[in-house]
Each structure stands twice: as C-alpha cells, then as structure tokens.
Design an enzyme around this catalytic site. Structure first.
Site, PDB file in Angstrom:
ATOM      1  CB  CYS A  46      -3.260   4.578   7.601  1.00 47.90           C
ATOM      2  SG  CYS A  46      -3.314   3.597   6.099  1.00 47.90           S
TER       3      CYS A  46
HETATM    4  C1  BEZ Z   1      -7.343   3.077   5.321  1.00 45.89           C
HETATM    5  O1  BEZ Z   1      -6.268   3.259   5.907  1.00 45.89           O
HETATM    6  O2  BEZ Z   1      -8.393   3.222   5.882  1.00 45.89           O
HETATM    7  C2  BEZ Z   1      -7.360   2.621   3.894  1.00 45.89           C
HETATM    8  C3  BEZ Z   1      -6.347   3.004   3.024  1.00 45.89           C
HETATM    9  C4  BEZ Z   1      -6.385   2.585   1.726  1.00 45.89           C
HETATM   10  C5  BEZ Z   1      -7.440   1.798   1.273  1.00 45.89           C
HETATM   11  C6  BEZ Z   1      -8.428   1.386   2.170  1.00 45.89           C
HETATM   12  C7  BEZ Z   1      -8.392   1.807   3.483  1.00 45.89           C
END
Ligand code: BEZ
Length: 213
Positions: A46
């Site tokens: 994210c």
């Molecule tokens: C991420 O943004 O890295 C992420 C968020 C939730 C689950 C897996 C990855």
C-alpha cells in the site's frame, strides 16, 4: 454485500478523510473520479501504491481525474502514514484518504470480500464518469499491487470511447488504431472517419485514432 454494476450511479457519501470532512460528489465536481481501497495503513505494498498515485498527479490532472483513497484505519493513522509515504516514496501525497473505521463506505462499494479478509478492504478500483456513473470496476487481492499505468490506459480508452463511436482493441495504447463500433454502418463510417478504415472482416474495421493528428 454491494451489488454495484457498471452503469450504476456511484453512491454519494460524506466521509472523514486525511484532508477533513468531504462529500464525494462535491469533491468530484464535473471531473472523472477514481475511488480506490487498500487493506491497511503502514503496510508495504500500500505504501508503494499510494506513493505511485501521488507521483501520477499530473497524469490524472491532464485527464481531468480526481483521486480518493480509502482504508478502514482512522484519520490520525492516515496522517502519520502519509509522512512515511512522503519520506520513503520521495513524493507528497496530494489526494484525500478516507478513514472508513465504521466500514460504511467499504460496504456501500463492496470493498470487503469476507472470504479474502473479514475486516480489511481488498484493492478495489472504481472509475466514475462526470455523470457519476460507474465506468470501470477492478478488484485485486491484498498481495498484488496495482499497475497504475494500466489505469491511465483504461481512462484514456474510456474517455476516447465516450466521445467517439469506437472501441479500443487488446493492449491498445494512445495513438494505436482503434475499432469502429459494430453499430456504425459502413455508410456512416465513411463520413465519421475521414482518415479511412480497413475492413479486416465485416465486423472488424480498424481506423486510426480519430482524435490524433
Ligand atoms: C501490503 O500492503 O503490503 C499488504 C497489506 C495487506 C496484506 C498483504 C500485504
């Protein structure tokens, strides 16, 4: 679970965001819009996604697109995380992030997919036209960061095909030939497409992109 479909009116809402209280329709005005969710603040994928969106500011502005992000974390969390995004992605977050702690907007837009995750939003993307109808919906899992070049490509296609009786073929990008809509007769196509067109099959007619020199 939301039953939103292409062509439906995008539901309006009031939201607490990293930039204060915002009414979605007021924010969009006459622009195109992108509403996209991500699973959580302070997560690696994210962080790269929101940094990338911030760097696409000019690309979105050229296309008259306003962007709004959403996650189920609170405003203070968003604000702290934005500092991290700015620092690590070498950018300046320039769009609001909705703090959807009560999941009201996530549920309105079907952004929680319980079999993927009970409580966190998946990576949903909604493209909304100036008429406030939904033009595109895409859903990615948490493990896959989005390709925002693809989103720009789709917006170019949506904007072209909204105003011209054409459709864009597989892997089309700006400047490539386009397909004449099947609803257009050859007689009308002769008038509509002065650059001419090639009839590959009666149902497959290719013409240079009409709005390019
Ligand atoms: C991420 O943004 O890295 C992420 C968020 C939730 C689950 C897996 C990855």
């Amino acid at each position: 679970m939301s039953e939103l479909k292409l062509g439906d009116k995008a539901p309006n809402f009031d939201a607490e965001t990293s930039e204060g209280k915002i009414n979605f329709y007021d924010y969009l005005g006459e622009s195109w819009g992108i509403l996209f969710s991500h699973p959580a603040d302070y997560t690696p994928v994210c962080t790269t996604e929101l940094g990338t969106v911030a760097k696409y500011k000019d690309k979105f502005a050229e296309r008259n697109v306003k962007v709004m992000a959403l996650s189920v974390d609170g405003v203070e969390s968003h604000k702290g995380w934005i500092n991290d995004i700015n620092e690590t992605q070498d950018t300046e977050v320039n769009f609001p992030i909705i703090a959807d702690e009560d999941r009201k907007i996530s549920n309105l837009y079907g952004m929680i997919h319980p079999k993927a995750d009970d409580t966190l939003t998946v990576r949903s993307v909604y493209v909304i036209g100036p008429d406030k109808t939904i033009k595109l919906m895409i859903t990615y899992p948490a493990s896959t960061g989005r390709n925002f070049e693809e989103l720009i490509r789709v917006i170019d296609s949506l904007q072209l095909t909204a105003y011209q009786k054409v459709a864009t073929p597989a892997n089309w990008k700006q400047g490539d030939d386009v397909v004449i809509s099947p609803s257009v007769s050859n007689e009308d196509a002769d008038k509509m497409f002065p650059k001419g067109y090639k009839t590959v099959k009666p149902y497959l007619r290719m013409t240079p992109q009409p709005d390019k020199k």
